[in-house]
Design a protein around this motif. Structure first.
Motif, PDB file in Angstrom:
ATOM      1  N   LEU A 197       1.256  -1.548   0.106  1.00  0.00           N
ATOM      2  CA  LEU A 197      -0.132   0.056  -0.257  1.00  0.00           C
ATOM      3  C   LEU A 197       0.664   1.593   0.038  1.00  0.00           C
ATOM      4  CD1 LEU A 197      -2.867  -1.077   2.770  1.00  0.00           C
ATOM      5  CD2 LEU A 197      -3.168  -0.800   0.378  1.00  0.00           C
ATOM      6  N   ARG A 198       2.074   1.041   0.700  1.00  0.00           N
ATOM      7  CA  ARG A 198       2.547   2.209   1.413  1.00  0.00           C
ATOM      8  C   ARG A 198       3.553   2.512  -0.354  1.00  0.00           C
ATOM      9  NH1 ARG A 198       7.927   1.594   4.862  1.00  0.00           N
ATOM     10  NH2 ARG A 198       8.898   2.942   3.661  1.00  0.00           N
ATOM     11  N   MET A 199       4.016   1.386  -0.659  1.00  0.00           N
ATOM     12  CA  MET A 199       4.523   1.940  -2.231  1.00  0.00           C
ATOM     13  C   MET A 199       3.210   2.309  -3.701  1.00  0.00           C
ATOM     14  SD  MET A 199       6.442  -1.599  -2.826  1.00  0.00           S
ATOM     15  CE  MET A 199       7.757  -1.614  -2.795  1.00  0.00           C
ATOM     16  N   ILE A 205      -3.001  -4.461  -6.991  1.00  0.00           N
ATOM     17  CA  ILE A 205      -1.939  -5.267  -6.188  1.00  0.00           C
ATOM     18  C   ILE A 205      -2.602  -6.429  -5.939  1.00  0.00           C
ATOM     19  CG2 ILE A 205      -1.492  -5.353  -3.768  1.00  0.00           C
ATOM     20  CD1 ILE A 205      -1.318  -2.702  -3.531  1.00  0.00           C
ATOM     21  N   ALA A 206      -2.047  -7.340  -6.659  1.00  0.00           N
ATOM     22  CA  ALA A 206      -2.374  -8.996  -6.286  1.00  0.00           C
ATOM     23  C   ALA A 206      -2.098  -9.408  -4.591  1.00  0.00           C
ATOM     24  CB  ALA A 206      -2.267 -10.284  -7.304  1.00  0.00           C
ATOM     25  N   ASP A 207      -3.321  -9.635  -4.005  1.00  0.00           N
ATOM     26  CA  ASP A 207      -2.460  -9.851  -2.304  1.00  0.00           C
ATOM     27  C   ASP A 207      -2.836 -11.574  -2.445  1.00  0.00           C
ATOM     28  OD1 ASP A 207      -3.134 -11.805  -0.344  1.00  0.00           O
ATOM     29  OD2 ASP A 207      -4.013  -9.798   0.573  1.00  0.00           O
ATOM     30  N   ASP A 267       0.662  -4.717 -11.151  1.00  0.00           N
ATOM     31  CA  ASP A 267       2.260  -4.250 -10.670  1.00  0.00           C
ATOM     32  C   ASP A 267       2.791  -4.672  -9.036  1.00  0.00           C
ATOM     33  OD1 ASP A 267       1.564  -2.597 -12.538  1.00  0.00           O
ATOM     34  OD2 ASP A 267      -0.097  -2.073 -11.329  1.00  0.00           O
ATOM     35  N   ILE A 268       2.096  -4.768  -7.748  1.00  0.00           N
ATOM     36  CA  ILE A 268       2.402  -5.720  -6.567  1.00  0.00           C
ATOM     37  C   ILE A 268       2.047  -6.797  -6.427  1.00  0.00           C
ATOM     38  CG2 ILE A 268       3.038  -5.078  -4.375  1.00  0.00           C
ATOM     39  CD1 ILE A 268       2.730  -1.837  -5.413  1.00  0.00           C
TER      40      ILE A 268
END
Ligand SMILES: Cc1ncc(COP(=O)(O)O)c(C=O)c1O
Length: 1013
Positions: free
Chosen positions: A698-700, A821-823, A847-848
């Motif tokens: 999230l910070r990224m 963002i894929a968790d 992307d992440i």
């Protein structure tokens, strides 16, 4: 009793209605009920009152009728917890009327009050509490009938166990196997004639079969509310009534003795049983079953087509086959225990005698010169024993024991009495109990660990009872049993196991041995198949028919009985074999947690588990019971996978420090991980938990976009940090939650089964919500940081994303300048079988990616993998320092986990076994429509319990999870309505495990509580 049924005797419902009205003035509808002698009807009036109308056959014996009526009259006010049917008087004030039927036969008609409840035969499952309640009910009736007398009671009656000898004339009806059983018990019955003749006598109900017991309506704790139909009552040995209750109630139980103990316990609470009665109870149960099967065999000839008469024949034979295998003495001791008596009647006198005849290590092994005992913990939770691969390595264990001995030269390791040991927690020691599998893990002897060939000396006077070369069982080796006398006429045995082959000829059977006489020696490891030479020493008060050998371990659930048959050898020993210190009780553990740990920590299951060991797909509790784990996707490659354990241990012994020094392992893990991901995802950050990974992701995203608004799924969960909770609707919309932060925008849960759009084609409709949110934000002049999502939503209830959703959503997010963002904390590392990562199923590249649970196989290891662009923007000069993230121990573990996934073909296994479970679940869905939906991929599956209107069934789901736990399978519920059972086991889950899961599910789905849907 089962007289023939002639159709012309039958009473129609119309006749029943008019009989009810004419004789008793009760107007109502008649519903026929089962009955063997009388024709029975429920009469239901318009104001919802019910009665039982009983119409006799012709030729009724009035004494018999009077007998039954007097019993009912006697019982009024005599029972406190049970309701007994009341007699409804006829219009003339008499307890019965007569009428002449169409064939000119005189018939008798009576009316009884109705008791609400369901027949025992319809209750499923019969739990221990209900068996106990049956015992109490039976005891109450027996007690109430103590003061009842009637001349008819002393009748000749085939169903009376005391009169069972008539069956002697029917041996010809049985096949040879059946004959063996019948004659076995009959011989004992005849031999016990005098004993039986001296037992207490009274009038008893004599027929507490499944159709004469009424149970309260469907509740979590059903109880027996009434015992009906006194038509078989007779004056006989009082204990017969309990024997009859047991004979019927324990049919079809895997462990009938264990089931019977609850009945005995309940019965004894209401009617105190005598030792003489308990001595023959096992035999009397068998005799009642034999009466039943003999009558069935005879009736089969008289009325070959009458199925009703044969109804209990099969289960009665099945129970007889089980019952003959129950040792009668073991049953007697168990019954005594259930009645609160010391199980073995000689135990107290033995204890007194033993205290007067102490001996020690120097008496058994005088040549060693050792006088002191020391202790090694070998219980299930022993860290000294360590991993199964360690303690099954004979050479390693021999080394370790000998190292211990060298360090403590003046002591001998003495241990093991009642220790529950992991060696026995295997299929070889497993049996099916009444609540799933049980393991014989509790050690009944004491072990002395010493050198092979050490001579063994008799600690007491005795006679050699047996010498046995137990070479079929490699784990045991030669055994000598000595017999000793104590008190007047009493005896006990001492057993010496794991001896040397030369001991077989040191003494001979029947030879007298005096205290201090040499009679054998300890076997070398290669002689007795053990890791290290030791003597197994056990005391036995009753050989239970064994001659050469005796069980050395017992089921923990039966330990009270076994520790009485095999008393504690420490009673003799001057150097005590200590028990492991960590014997904390469950209640103490819970108490401490409650007092000193956070109240927001929860425990799984109504009856929490105390797990001390993990192995592959199993968790093992401190009693050595194994639980099949279908929940734990953290133990990705199996609980305590030996390669992973070794990798961690080895690196821990060498170095563990932070990432500010060069170390190959962090690079190796990064390389291994990146090789599973698309090339665009090429920079790794190691952290310690899924939450930390998402926090960083999230910070990224905030950093990359300069924005804070995030899109996330309804009921999604991404971790426990502030930022993660802020995007976890599962938490902020759940209990104690404070609602959605203004920067979070929720996408509806794309549930194709019960969501706002359903069916396989609705992916685009859900994706349109993403677009709508973005447009709304744009209209407010806002931009976004990104979208965080799982690709199968775990806490949401294993919700698979519909086709087309993710690619469209990604497009919209990216068009709006956000990151995706894929968790993969739950779904990653090959769990789906078809792909390493769940997002790959949808043809997108995030992307992440965040990775957690599985990567460390339980060790805290997680990672964030992102694109070069995201990584570069994040590395803006501020150091990313993480004390533990990427340390050599964690990396060694992660490297090994990924290697194991690859080398053991666990992705393929996930696919194969996952498909087996999916198709089995779909099959049982037809059988049990309460299963509304079955879904998932690989070993990330779920099924949902709903009623016919798709309403979620939370109560049943919770019941199912708790019952499965009782049966030895761990499952958990989830989803917004807590009605989804999740299946995400360790990836080593195999065919046998899948079968076990489905078999147990079937068992529980058949239970009453699951039929309420
Ligand atoms: C999807 C998902 N993301 C993140 C997390 C948080 O991981 P951890 O508990 O390791 O902090 C969890 C935990 O259950 C999760 O299910």
């Amino acid at each position: 009793m089962a007289p023939p049924i002639y159709s012309h005797l039958q009473i129609t419902t119309d006749q029943a209605c008019s009989l009810s009205e004419i004789h008793f003035g009760i107007v109502g509808a008649a519903i026929p009920l089962a009955g063997e002698v009388d024709f029975n009807f429920r009469i239901k009036t318009s104001d919802e009152l019910s009665y039982i109308l009983k119409v006799s056959r012709p030729g009724m014996d009035y004494d018999y009728v009077d007998f039954q009526l007097k019993i009912l009259l006697h019982l009024v006010g005599e029972t406190s917890e049970l309701t007994v049917p009341k007699i409804i008087l006829n219009k003339e004030g008499n307890p019965y009327s007569t009428f002449t039927d169409h064939f000119g036969e005189v018939r008798l008609v009576r009316m009884l009050s109705w008791i609400d409840g369901r027949l025992w035969s319809t209750v499923h499952p019969i739990k221990d509490e209900l068996l106990y309640s049956l015992g109490k009910a039976g005891g109450e009736i027996t007690m109430a009938l103590q003061s009842f007398h009637h001349p008819f009671a002393k009748r000749a009656f085939e169903w009376d166990i005391d009169q069972a000898l008539w069956i002697e004339n029917y041996f010809h009806l049985f096949d040879s196997d059946q004959n063996i059983i019948v004659s076995h018990f009959l011989k004992k019955f005849i031999a016990q004639k005098n004993h039986l003749g001296q037992l207490r006598k009274s009038v008893i109900h004599n027929d507490t079969n499944d159709n004469n017991i009424l149970v309260s309506d469907k509740s979590t704790h059903p109880e027996v509310v009434s015992i009906i139909d006194f038509g078989d009552a007779v004056y006989t040995s009082t204990i017969n009534d309990l024997a009859i209750s047991i004979a019927y109630a324990v049919m079809e139980k895997p462990d009938p003795l264990a089931a019977s103990l609850h009945i005995v316990k309940g019965y004894h609470k209401k009617f105190v049983l005598q030792d003489a009665e308990l001595k023959v109870l096992h035999l009397l149960v068998a005799m009642r079953l034999i009466i039943s099967v003999t009558k069935s065999a005879r009736n089969k000839i008289a009325e070959p087509n009458n199925e009703y008469l044969l109804i209990s024949e099969k289960p009665a034979w099945a129970l007889l086959r089980q019952w003959i295998d129950v040792d009668e003495h073991l049953a007697y001791y168990s019954f005594r225990n259930a009645c609160g008596m010391i199980p073995h009647p000689n135990q107290s006198s033995f204890n007194i005698w033993a205290k007067d005849h102490p001996f020690g290590i120097s008496d058994l092994f005088p040549t060693t010169g050792i006088t002191e005992a020391s202790h090694i913990d070998m219980s299930v939770g022993s860290t000294w024993l360590g991993h199964r691969v360690d303690f099954t390595d004979n050479d390693l264990m021999a080394c370790r024991i000998s190292a211990w001995t060298k360090k403590h030269p003046d002591t001998m390791v003495v241990n093991g009495y009642l220790e529950t040991r992991p060696f026995y927690s295997t299929n070889a020691y497993r049996k099916e109990g009444n609540h799933g599998p049980l393991y014989r893990t509790a050690h009944l002897g004491v072990d002395f660990w010493l050198d092979g060939h050490t001579p063994l000396f008799a600690p007491l006077d005795g006679v050699v009872f047996s010498i046995y070369n137990n070479d079929q069982d490699k784990d045991y080796g030669p055994t000598i049993i000595l017999k000793h006398k104590f008190g007047t006429e009493k005896s006990f045995f001492t057993l010496y196991g794991h001896l040397s082959k030369s001991s077989l000829v040191t003494v001979s059977v029947g030879q007298s041995i005096t205290k201090g006489q040499h009679f054998g020696s300890i076997g070398q490891a290669d002689e007795n198949g053990n890791w290290s030479p030791h003597l197994h020493f056990q005391i036995i008060l009753d050989m239970l028919g064994n001659i050469h050998d005796f069980p050395g371990v017992a089921f923990p659930s039966e330990i009270d009985i076994w520790k009485s048959i095999c008393p504690d050898p420490n009673i003799f020993l001057t150097q005590q074999a200590l028990l492991p210190k960590d014997q904390l009780q469950q209640t103490e553990l819970i108490q401490y947690r409650t007092n000193h740990l956070s109240g927001s920590l929860s425990l799984s299951y109504a009856e929490p588990l105390h797990i001390v060991r993990g192995e592959g797909a199993y968790l093992i509790d401190k009693t050595g019971r194994r639980y099949l784990d279908t929940v734990n996707n953290v133990a990705h490659v199996g609980h305590e996978h030996p390669r992973v354990v070794k990798a961690g241990q080895a690196q821990m012994a060498l170095l563990n420090t932070n990432t500010r020094y060069l170390h190959a392992s962090i690079n190796q893990l990064a390389e291994s991980l990146l090789s599973t991901l698309p090339p665009e995802l090429c920079v790794v950050h190691f952290v310690n938990s899924g939450s930390e990974a998402n926090e960083l992701a999230l910070r990224m995203a905030y950093n990359f976009t300069g924005q804070h608004d995030m899109l996330a799924f309804e009921v999604g969960y991404h971790g426990n940090t502030n930022a993660c909770i802020g995007v976890s609707s599962y938490k902020f919309d759940g209990k104690g939650g404070k609602g959605k932060p203004k920067e979070t925008h929720l996408v509806p849960l794309p549930d194709t089964y019960r969501g706002i759009y359903r069916g396989t084609e609705c992916g685009l409709k859900y994706a349109a919500h993403v677009e709508a949110i973005l447009q709304q934000l744009a209209s407010e002049g806002k931009k976004i940081a990104g979208f965080i999502h799982e690709s199968i939503i775990s806490c949401g209830g294993q919700i698979e994303l519909p086709y087309g959703f993710l690619s469209n959503a990604y497009q919209s997010i990216r068009d709006a300048g956000g990151l995706c963002i894929a968790d993969e904390v739950q779904t990653g590392c090959g769990r789906l079988g078809s792909h390493w990562w769940a997002f790959e199923q949808h043809g997108v590249i995030p992307d992440i990616v965040t990775i957690g649970k599985p990567l460390g196989n339980g060790h805290p290891l997680a990672a964030v993998v992102c694109t070069r662009a995201v990584a570069d923007r994040f590395a803006n000069g501020m150091e990313f320092f993480n004390t533990f993230g990427g340390n050599p121990v964690s990396c060694a573990i992660g490297i090994e986990v990924l290697k194991v996934v690859r080398e053991e073909g666990l992705m393929q296994n996930a696919l194969t076994i996952g498909n087996v479970i999916l198709s089995d679940l779909k099959m049982i869905q037809d059988e049990f429509p309460i299963i509304g939906d079955v879904r998932g991929a690989g070993l990330f599956l779920g099924f949902e319990l709903t009623d016919e209107n798709l309403c979620p069934l939370e109560k049943q789901s919770t019941y199912l999870a708790n019952r499965m736990r009782t049966m030895g399978v761990l499952m958990s519920t989830d989803g917004p309505d807590h009605n989804v059972l999740k299946i995400k086991p360790p990836m080593v889950f195999n065919h046998e495990n899948a079968d076990e899961l489905i078999t147990r599910l079937r068992q529980v789905f058949r239970e009453d509580a699951m039929q309420d849907g």
